[in-house]
Motif scaffolding. Structure first.
Motif, short mmCIF file in Angstrom:
data_model
loop_
_atom_site.label_atom_id
_atom_site.label_comp_id
_atom_site.label_asym_id
_atom_site.label_seq_id
_atom_site.Cartn_x
_atom_site.Cartn_y
_atom_site.Cartn_z
N SER A 197 28.00 23.39 51.46
CA SER A 197 26.70 24.02 51.64
C SER A 197 25.70 23.56 50.59
CB SER A 197 26.84 25.54 51.60
OG SER A 197 25.59 26.16 51.75
N ARG A 198 26.14 23.53 49.33
CA ARG A 198 25.25 23.06 48.26
C ARG A 198 24.83 21.62 48.51
NH1 ARG A 198 28.99 25.88 44.99
NH2 ARG A 198 30.00 23.92 44.44
N ARG A 199 25.76 20.81 48.99
CA ARG A 199 25.45 19.40 49.23
C ARG A 199 24.49 19.23 50.40
NH1 ARG A 199 23.36 15.73 47.28
NH2 ARG A 199 23.12 14.09 48.78
N VAL A 200 24.65 20.03 51.45
CA VAL A 200 23.75 19.94 52.59
C VAL A 200 22.33 20.27 52.16
CG1 VAL A 200 23.12 21.03 54.80
CG2 VAL A 200 25.47 20.32 54.40
N VAL A 201 22.17 21.35 51.38
CA VAL A 201 20.84 21.73 50.91
C VAL A 201 20.25 20.64 50.02
CG1 VAL A 201 19.60 23.39 49.44
CG2 VAL A 201 21.27 24.20 51.11
N ALA A 202 21.05 20.12 49.09
CA ALA A 202 20.57 19.05 48.21
C ALA A 202 20.23 17.80 49.02
CB ALA A 202 21.62 18.73 47.15
#
Length: 180
Positions: A140-145
């Motif tokens: 999730s953090r990677r998708v947002v970034a």
């Protein structure tokens, strides 16, 4: 009814084997960038974003693998404990005590064993949920970034520079100038 013999029918093109893919030339980012050069589009940036996406996917997979290893180890411990509990249950034999006392003892051991099994199942479930949550958080953090990175890469460079300059300037709102 006529049937056809597969050996008699001509085949189209043969399916390439895996070894034919191994003969492909090595990937060269520089030549790839030159081949797909588009104005205002930086292929290197996109490749960097995808590299970070793959790294996040690898990290999530490692988290899952470590979690599954923990679950398997814990299941082994639980199995050993269950075998011991089963042996204890079988070891209760009516002796000079009454049949009722032996039955009560077996019921107590069965109840204890059941409660332990339920607690162990909950523990394993909690481990699986925690591991899934951690892996999901990584992705999730990677998708947002990644979305932020793509948005930044898609904007014209002049707009990005204007935003950086605007953010660097002190804000004058709320200040009162004192004139002497």
């Amino acid at each position: 009814m006529a049937t056809t013999n597969r050996a008699d029918t001509p085949t189209a093109a043969s399916i390439p084997s895996f070894s034919s893919f191994a003969k492909l030339p090595a990937f060269d980012a520089a030549s790839f960038t030159q081949a797909f050069k588009l104005p205002g589009f930086d292929v290197t940036t996109v490749l960097d974003i995808q590299r970070r996406n793959v790294e996040a996917l690898i990290a999530a997979n490692q988290t899952i693998a470590q979690g599954l290893q923990t679950v398997v180890q814990r299941q082994g411990e639980i199995a050993r404990q269950s075998v011991k509990q089963f042996r204890d249950l079988l070891s209760v034999k009516p002796s000079s005590a009454s049949v009722t006392e032996a039955l009560v003892k077996r019921i107590e051991l069965t109840k204890t064993s059941y409660e332990k099994t339920v607690a162990d199942a909950r523990e394993l479930g909690d481990i699986v949920v925690k591991v899934g949550s951690e892996a999901g958080d990584i992705l999730s953090r990677r998708v947002v970034a990644s979305l932020d990175e793509v948005k930044t890469a898609a904007r014209p460079k002049a707009a990005v520079l204007d935003e950086v300059k605007a953010a660097a300037q002190p804000k004058a709102a709320g200040r009162v100038a004192i004139v002497a």
